[in-house]
Structure formats: C-alpha cells, structure tokens
Design a protein around this motif. Structure first.
Motif, PDB file in Angstrom:
ATOM      1  N   ASN A   4     -11.359   8.331  -7.447  1.00 25.76           N
ATOM      2  CA  ASN A   4     -11.157   8.984  -6.151  1.00 25.76           C
ATOM      3  C   ASN A   4     -12.335   8.725  -5.214  1.00 25.76           C
ATOM      4  OD1 ASN A   4      -8.683  10.032  -6.905  1.00 25.76           O
ATOM      5  ND2 ASN A   4      -9.535  11.962  -7.633  1.00 25.76           N
ATOM      6  N   ALA A   5     -13.535   8.702  -5.785  1.00 31.81           N
ATOM      7  CA  ALA A   5     -14.716   8.418  -4.966  1.00 31.81           C
ATOM      8  C   ALA A   5     -14.655   6.997  -4.403  1.00 31.81           C
ATOM      9  CB  ALA A   5     -15.986   8.600  -5.800  1.00 31.81           C
ATOM     10  N   ILE A   6     -14.183   6.073  -5.219  1.00 32.58           N
ATOM     11  CA  ILE A   6     -14.042   4.690  -4.775  1.00 32.58           C
ATOM     12  C   ILE A   6     -13.015   4.574  -3.659  1.00 32.58           C
ATOM     13  CG2 ILE A   6     -13.234   2.396  -5.471  1.00 32.58           C
ATOM     14  CD1 ILE A   6     -14.391   3.103  -8.286  1.00 32.58           C
ATOM     15  N   GLU A   7     -11.874   5.226  -3.838  1.00 35.94           N
ATOM     16  CA  GLU A   7     -10.825   5.184  -2.812  1.00 35.94           C
ATOM     17  C   GLU A   7     -11.322   5.781  -1.500  1.00 35.94           C
ATOM     18  OE1 GLU A   7      -7.711   3.652  -3.094  1.00 35.94           O
ATOM     19  OE2 GLU A   7      -8.877   2.867  -4.779  1.00 35.94           O
ATOM     20  N   ASN A   8     -12.092   6.838  -1.593  1.00 38.06           N
ATOM     21  CA  ASN A   8     -12.655   7.463  -0.390  1.00 38.06           C
ATOM     22  C   ASN A   8     -13.639   6.516   0.289  1.00 38.06           C
ATOM     23  OD1 ASN A   8     -13.155   9.798   1.402  1.00 38.06           O
ATOM     24  ND2 ASN A   8     -15.174   9.774   0.471  1.00 38.06           N
ATOM     25  N   ALA A   9     -14.457   5.827  -0.514  1.00 38.16           N
ATOM     26  CA  ALA A   9     -15.409   4.865   0.046  1.00 38.16           C
ATOM     27  C   ALA A   9     -14.679   3.725   0.749  1.00 38.16           C
ATOM     28  CB  ALA A   9     -16.310   4.328  -1.061  1.00 38.16           C
ATOM     29  N   LYS A  10     -13.605   3.250   0.135  1.00 37.50           N
ATOM     30  CA  LYS A  10     -12.826   2.163   0.740  1.00 37.50           C
ATOM     31  C   LYS A  10     -12.200   2.604   2.060  1.00 37.50           C
ATOM     32  CE  LYS A  10     -11.614  -0.322  -3.526  1.00 37.50           C
ATOM     33  NZ  LYS A  10     -10.511  -0.698  -4.451  1.00 37.50           N
ATOM     34  N   ARG A  11     -11.734   3.855   2.111  1.00 35.17           N
ATOM     35  CA  ARG A  11     -11.152   4.366   3.362  1.00 35.17           C
ATOM     36  C   ARG A  11     -12.208   4.416   4.467  1.00 35.17           C
ATOM     37  NH1 ARG A  11      -8.079   7.676  -0.213  1.00 35.17           N
ATOM     38  NH2 ARG A  11      -9.700   9.292  -0.169  1.00 35.17           N
ATOM     39  N   GLN A  12     -13.405   4.830   4.111  1.00 36.84           N
ATOM     40  CA  GLN A  12     -14.473   4.899   5.107  1.00 36.84           C
ATOM     41  C   GLN A  12     -14.860   3.511   5.597  1.00 36.84           C
ATOM     42  OE1 GLN A  12     -17.818   7.586   4.269  1.00 36.84           O
ATOM     43  NE2 GLN A  12     -16.631   8.455   2.595  1.00 36.84           N
ATOM     44  N   ILE A  13     -14.913   2.562   4.674  1.00 38.97           N
ATOM     45  CA  ILE A  13     -15.242   1.188   5.052  1.00 38.97           C
ATOM     46  C   ILE A  13     -14.176   0.625   5.997  1.00 38.97           C
ATOM     47  CG2 ILE A  13     -15.411  -1.175   4.162  1.00 38.97           C
ATOM     48  CD1 ILE A  13     -16.745   0.024   1.662  1.00 38.97           C
ATOM     49  N   LYS A  14     -12.912   0.896   5.685  1.00 40.84           N
ATOM     50  CA  LYS A  14     -11.812   0.429   6.548  1.00 40.84           C
ATOM     51  C   LYS A  14     -11.877   1.091   7.916  1.00 40.84           C
ATOM     52  CE  LYS A  14      -6.768  -0.034   6.673  1.00 40.84           C
ATOM     53  NZ  LYS A  14      -5.498   0.230   5.946  1.00 40.84           N
ATOM     54  N   LYS A  15     -12.179   2.380   7.940  1.00 41.16           N
ATOM     55  CA  LYS A  15     -12.276   3.119   9.204  1.00 41.16           C
ATOM     56  C   LYS A  15     -13.378   2.539  10.082  1.00 41.16           C
ATOM     57  CE  LYS A  15     -12.808   7.810  11.012  1.00 41.16           C
ATOM     58  NZ  LYS A  15     -13.020   9.249  10.650  1.00 41.16           N
ATOM     59  N   GLU A  16     -14.461   2.091   9.444  1.00 48.92           N
ATOM     60  CA  GLU A  16     -15.577   1.505  10.187  1.00 48.92           C
ATOM     61  C   GLU A  16     -15.357   0.027  10.474  1.00 48.92           C
ATOM     62  OE1 GLU A  16     -19.057   2.330   7.876  1.00 48.92           O
ATOM     63  OE2 GLU A  16     -18.750   4.505   7.947  1.00 48.92           O
ATOM     64  N   GLU A  17     -14.168  -0.478  10.115  1.00 49.72           N
ATOM     65  CA  GLU A  17     -13.783  -1.864  10.363  1.00 49.72           C
ATOM     66  C   GLU A  17     -14.752  -2.847   9.700  1.00 49.72           C
ATOM     67  OE1 GLU A  17     -13.351  -2.262  14.568  1.00 49.72           O
ATOM     68  OE2 GLU A  17     -11.471  -1.148  14.620  1.00 49.72           O
ATOM     69  N   LYS A  18     -15.152  -2.516   8.480  1.00 45.22           N
ATOM     70  CA  LYS A  18     -16.012  -3.396   7.692  1.00 45.22           C
ATOM     71  C   LYS A  18     -15.198  -4.001   6.556  1.00 45.22           C
ATOM     72  CE  LYS A  18     -20.235  -0.712   8.563  1.00 45.22           C
ATOM     73  NZ  LYS A  18     -21.332   0.067   7.926  1.00 45.22           N
ATOM     74  N   LEU A  19     -15.790  -4.967   5.860  1.00 47.82           N
ATOM     75  CA  LEU A  19     -15.131  -5.611   4.731  1.00 47.82           C
ATOM     76  C   LEU A  19     -15.510  -4.915   3.432  1.00 47.82           C
ATOM     77  CD1 LEU A  19     -15.737  -9.355   5.700  1.00 47.82           C
ATOM     78  CD2 LEU A  19     -13.664  -7.993   6.106  1.00 47.82           C
ATOM     79  N   ASN A  20     -14.624  -5.021   2.435  1.00 47.12           N
ATOM     80  CA  ASN A  20     -14.909  -4.428   1.124  1.00 47.12           C
ATOM     81  C   ASN A  20     -15.836  -5.342   0.315  1.00 47.12           C
ATOM     82  OD1 ASN A  20     -13.585  -1.967   1.186  1.00 47.12           O
ATOM     83  ND2 ASN A  20     -11.629  -2.860   0.604  1.00 47.12           N
ATOM     84  N   THR A  21     -16.979  -5.637   0.888  1.00 45.35           N
ATOM     85  CA  THR A  21     -17.947  -6.474   0.188  1.00 45.35           C
ATOM     86  C   THR A  21     -18.676  -5.628  -0.857  1.00 45.35           C
ATOM     87  OG1 THR A  21     -19.714  -5.983   1.765  1.00 45.35           O
ATOM     88  CG2 THR A  21     -18.296  -7.868   2.254  1.00 45.35           C
ATOM     89  N   THR A  22     -19.312  -6.326  -1.784  1.00 49.04           N
ATOM     90  CA  THR A  22     -20.081  -5.622  -2.810  1.00 49.04           C
ATOM     91  C   THR A  22     -21.154  -4.758  -2.169  1.00 49.04           C
ATOM     92  OG1 THR A  22     -19.708  -7.404  -4.400  1.00 49.04           O
ATOM     93  CG2 THR A  22     -21.567  -5.932  -4.826  1.00 49.04           C
ATOM     94  N   GLU A  23     -21.868  -5.300  -1.199  1.00 54.99           N
ATOM     95  CA  GLU A  23     -22.944  -4.566  -0.541  1.00 54.99           C
ATOM     96  C   GLU A  23     -22.416  -3.306   0.146  1.00 54.99           C
ATOM     97  OE1 GLU A  23     -22.349  -7.772  -0.231  1.00 54.99           O
ATOM     98  OE2 GLU A  23     -24.067  -8.617  -1.294  1.00 54.99           O
ATOM     99  N   ASN A  24     -21.293  -3.412   0.847  1.00 61.33           N
ATOM    100  CA  ASN A  24     -20.739  -2.255   1.555  1.00 61.33           C
ATOM    101  C   ASN A  24     -20.249  -1.184   0.586  1.00 61.33           C
ATOM    102  OD1 ASN A  24     -21.267  -3.344   4.067  1.00 61.33           O
ATOM    103  ND2 ASN A  24     -19.227  -4.211   4.318  1.00 61.33           N
ATOM    104  N   LEU A  25     -19.663  -1.612  -0.522  1.00 59.44           N
ATOM    105  CA  LEU A  25     -19.178  -0.644  -1.513  1.00 59.44           C
ATOM    106  C   LEU A  25     -20.341   0.077  -2.192  1.00 59.44           C
ATOM    107  CD1 LEU A  25     -16.281  -2.725  -3.061  1.00 59.44           C
ATOM    108  CD2 LEU A  25     -16.028  -0.498  -1.942  1.00 59.44           C
TER     109      LEU A  25
END
Length: 355
Positions: A108-129
């Motif tokens: 769930n924490a990962i899914e939440n992080a991915k949603r935030q990254i998408k909201k900020e219009e960033k890529l799901n890169t290793t660094e961003n995750l």
C-alpha cells in the motif's frame, strides 16, 4: 491586539492541555504557551538530524543490496558474463518483491508513492521511488523477518548489516550491534519523527515527572539520532556541525532555556498582529537582468537579449515584451526576468521592459 485566548483557539484546547502538565509547573496560560514555543524550537533542531537519517538509511539499504547482488555474480559467474548479469539486477527490488499478499502495508505504501509520483508528473524511476517512499517504509526493512533463515521473499540480513551499518559497534567490546538493537532504535526515531510531523510534544512521556526528566528525554532522543547517523556514515555528522545544529540542541536542553521561553508570551499583548505587512517587499532580492537586444524577428515573434550581468544570451518570445515586440529595436537596453531553460539552446527572458 493579539491575545493569548485567540492563539489558544487556533491551537485547540485539547492539544494545548498537554502543555498544562504539572511537569512544567505552568501556572498561567502564558507560561504554558511558552512551553509550546520551546517544543517548536526543539522540533526545528531535530529536523536536520531526522532528514539526514532518512536519506542516508534508504540509500545505504538500496546500495548495499545492489552491491551484494553484484558480488554474488562475481563469485559465481565467469568474468565475461558479469556485465550482462549485472545489467539484469532489478534496481527496483524494494518495490517488486512486495505484493498485497506477502506484505500488505508495504504494498500500500508503494502504491501511494506511485500515485504521488504520477500526480507530480514524474517517472517511476528508481531514484523517484526511493525518495517518495516514507521513512517508516525503510525502517520496516530493518527487521528480523528479512533475515536469511526467515525470509521468504526478501533476504537482507545479516549479510547487509556491515554494509548498511558499518560503524554500529558496541562501545564496550567493539562487537557489531544486533539487528534487533538497530531496528529498535530506528523504530523509536520513526515514532519521534511522527510525533514531530503531528506537532505533538517531543518531551512527553507517561513516566515523565519532572522538568529534568522531560529535558533528559529530549536529549537522549537526539543522541539516539546522532548515533544512528554515525552507524551509517560518521561523516554526515559534520553536516550538523556546519549548521551548529547540535549546539542549538544543547542550548535548548537546559532549564534556563525552558524558563526563558515560559516568560516570552507575557509580552504578546503589546505586539502588533500585522508584522507580516511589508515584510515581503523588504526581504526580496533583486533578480532582474539588464541587457541589450542583439537580434529581433517580428515575423517569427522572438528576440535575443545579451545579459550585462552574466554575459549569457536569453531568448524572449513576443508575448513577454511589455507593450509588444513591435516597439523595440536592435540595440535597445531592456530589463528582464531570467528563467532557467526548459528546452532549446538558451535560457528564457520573461517580463521584458524598456529602460
């Protein structure tokens, strides 16, 4: 006129009641508010240490895991196969191993992080995750359930301990500290971080009876932060030294600092509540550049300006010229707001105005 009552209403009475504890012998609302202000300053002093721990912990765990996988390849494979096999190492192992069935909380924490990254219009890169996952996520990995003889989907310990916490040694005998000890301290620090985030009293404990005990709790918690930083990388302690952070904590962790804060709110009624008026204009620095127009194309609608500040060329679109591009000529001296380039060869000049 600012009143104590108005401030207390914004803080909320239930939350403020914590500061009316007999521990601090606050006999007036002003003194209790002073304890509240003292706690705010403590939170400010804790923040740099907590930030260093969070960044260094997550990077140390990720790096140690990748290096371990590379070492395994070097020990079990032919030299000529190393590059290919190392390229196949999953850099997002901390995400891909977690599923809803094997670790619901982490998933769930990962899914939440991915949603935030998408909201900020960033890529799901290793660094961003890595950066977006919470401190608690990484702390949860420092646990015996990820030990080699227990783990079913992720093995981290004890083989990564000397890589993640190379300086976590018992001061009495020099032996490496146990995973349980390190994990317990990290969980305590995560609890402290959550208390800070929720603006809760950092000194508070059900067992606290006196001012001295309250101060000692804060001091011990800060020391625990320093120790964890040292366990991972002692050099990072110098970052706190540069900004004199530990000195600030020393100044706050004594009865005199608490007494002084308890006296501060007594003068609130004599202060004006409009101190923010006019502050911004006095604080802002000059950012505009002066430059000359060195090329101009009214058909395509842009001009090039050479800055007299740093000698760089800036491109400006017609819409950024006050009064319209048609009123400007080659050689005109203008002022403009520089912007970092998003694309193209040159940075951008906006809000262009004639001298």
């Amino acid at each position: 006129m600012m009143t104590i009552a108005a401030i207390l209403n914004s803080i909320s009475q239930p939350r403020f009641a914590t500061y009316q504890s007999s521990v601090f012998k606050g006999v007036t609302e002003e003194e209790c508010l002073g304890v509240y202000l003292w706690n705010k300053q403590l939170a400010g002093a804790f923040l740099p240490a907590l930030q260093i721990i969070e960044v260094s912990l997550r990077n140390a765990i990720w790096t140690a895991k990748i290096k371990y996988e590379e070492n395994v390849i070097e020990e079990t494979s032919e030299f000529h196969d190393w590059p290919k096999l190392k390229d196949q190492i999953d850099s997002q192992w901390f995400v891909t191993v977690m599923t809803q069935s094997n670790n619901c909380n982490s998933y769930n924490a990962i899914e939440n992080a991915k949603r935030q990254i998408k909201k900020e219009e960033k890529l799901n890169t290793t660094e961003n995750l890595i950066a977006k996952l919470t401190f608690g996520y990484w702390v949860s990995m420092v646990d015996k359930k990820y030990e080699y003889d227990r783990a079913s989907y992720l093995s981290l310990w004890p083989h990564l301990l000397p890589k993640v916490f190379p300086y976590a040694l018992d001061k009495k005998n020099g032996n490496p500290l146990s995973l349980n000890r390190i994990g317990a301290d990290l969980r305590d620090i995560n609890t402290l971080r959550n208390r800070l985030s929720h603006h809760e009293p950092l000194w508070h404990s059900k067992k606290t009876y006196s001012v001295e005990q309250a101060i000692n709790k804060v001091a011990r918690d800060y020391y625990k932060c320093l120790e964890v930083i040292r366990w991972i990388n002692p050099s990072n302690l110098k970052l706190l030294s540069i900004i004199e952070n530990t000195q600030k904590m020393n100044e706050l962790c004594n009865p005199h600092a608490l007494w002084k804060n308890k006296q501060l709110p007594a003068g609130l009624s004599n202060l004006h509540s409009n101190q923010s008026e006019g502050w911004l204009s006095s604080a802002l620095l000059e950012t505009r550049h002066k430059g000359g127009i060195i090329s101009l194309d009214t058909v395509k609608g842009f001009a090039m300006i050479l800055s007299k500040i740093d000698g760089k060329k800036f491109i400006a679109q017609a819409k950024n010229f006050a009064g319209g591009l048609q009123i400007y000529n080659l050689g005109d001296i203008v002022t403009f707001e520089p912007e970092n380039k998003n694309s193209g060869r040159h940075p951008v000049a906006s809000s262009v105005k004639p001298i």
